[in-house]
Design a protein around this motif. Sequence first.
Motif, PDB file in Angstrom:
ATOM      1  N   PRO A  74       1.758 -10.935   5.230  1.00  0.00           N
ATOM      2  CA  PRO A  74       2.074 -10.253   3.973  1.00  0.00           C
ATOM      3  C   PRO A  74       0.892  -9.481   3.403  1.00  0.00           C
ATOM      4  CG  PRO A  74       1.866 -12.616   3.617  1.00  0.00           C
ATOM      5  CD  PRO A  74       1.713 -12.386   5.083  1.00  0.00           C
ATOM      6  N   CYS A  75      -0.232  -9.504   4.085  1.00  0.00           N
ATOM      7  CA  CYS A  75      -1.456  -8.865   3.596  1.00  0.00           C
ATOM      8  C   CYS A  75      -1.239  -7.367   3.361  1.00  0.00           C
ATOM      9  CB  CYS A  75      -2.581  -9.060   4.602  1.00  0.00           C
ATOM     10  SG  CYS A  75      -4.135  -8.343   4.061  1.00  0.00           S
ATOM     11  N   CYS A  91      -1.284 -10.448  -1.904  1.00  0.00           N
ATOM     12  CA  CYS A  91      -0.154 -10.922  -1.087  1.00  0.00           C
ATOM     13  C   CYS A  91       0.514 -12.179  -1.631  1.00  0.00           C
ATOM     14  CB  CYS A  91      -0.590 -11.162   0.358  1.00  0.00           C
ATOM     15  SG  CYS A  91      -1.710 -12.565   0.572  1.00  0.00           S
ATOM     16  N   ARG A 124       1.997  -6.999  -3.810  1.00  0.00           N
ATOM     17  CA  ARG A 124       2.796  -6.457  -2.704  1.00  0.00           C
ATOM     18  C   ARG A 124       4.237  -6.208  -3.161  1.00  0.00           C
ATOM     19  NH1 ARG A 124       5.251  -7.245   1.744  1.00  0.00           N
ATOM     20  NH2 ARG A 124       3.435  -7.023   3.029  1.00  0.00           N
TER      21      ARG A 124
END
Length: 157
Positions: A74-75, A91, A124
């Motif tokens: 998810p970075c 994230c 994000r």
Amino acid sequence: MAGIHITDIEAAINHWRAKNPSPDGVSLPPELRALAEVYGAMVYFKQDFADEFTLPLEAAEAWQDWYASTPDTPCIAICSTSQGDETCKGCGRSFEEVQLWTEMTPGEKRTVWHRITAEGTSWRFNRYAERAAEDRQWAKQAAEAQMPLSLFLKPSA
């Protein structure tokens, strides 16, 4: 519990419905049948998670095919844990999750993904959602072409 969430089984079913549709609209290809059996058992027993290590082999292989089509991390390249935050603002993962990410199993990674998506508070999902969406676009194109993602990334200026 780390494992495969029922929504991931649903996503894998939809992945296979698009990838290998029923030839006659009635019968199920083997991958769909295997995933449907797991899904049906989860619904019947009111389970949210399936143990990734006890899935039947065909269902595990079908799920892994879907899993390979998803982003691994998810970075979004804005890591506040490196600056001392316990939870990354970019994230949504904890410091420990960021550090141990490469050692996690697919089920453990999907559990983290499920949690941060449900929370929806990290950048994000709001402030830098377009960056995350762009990453998915490049990852999808690379997966479809079966080429390394690095060949699709724009050169940085």
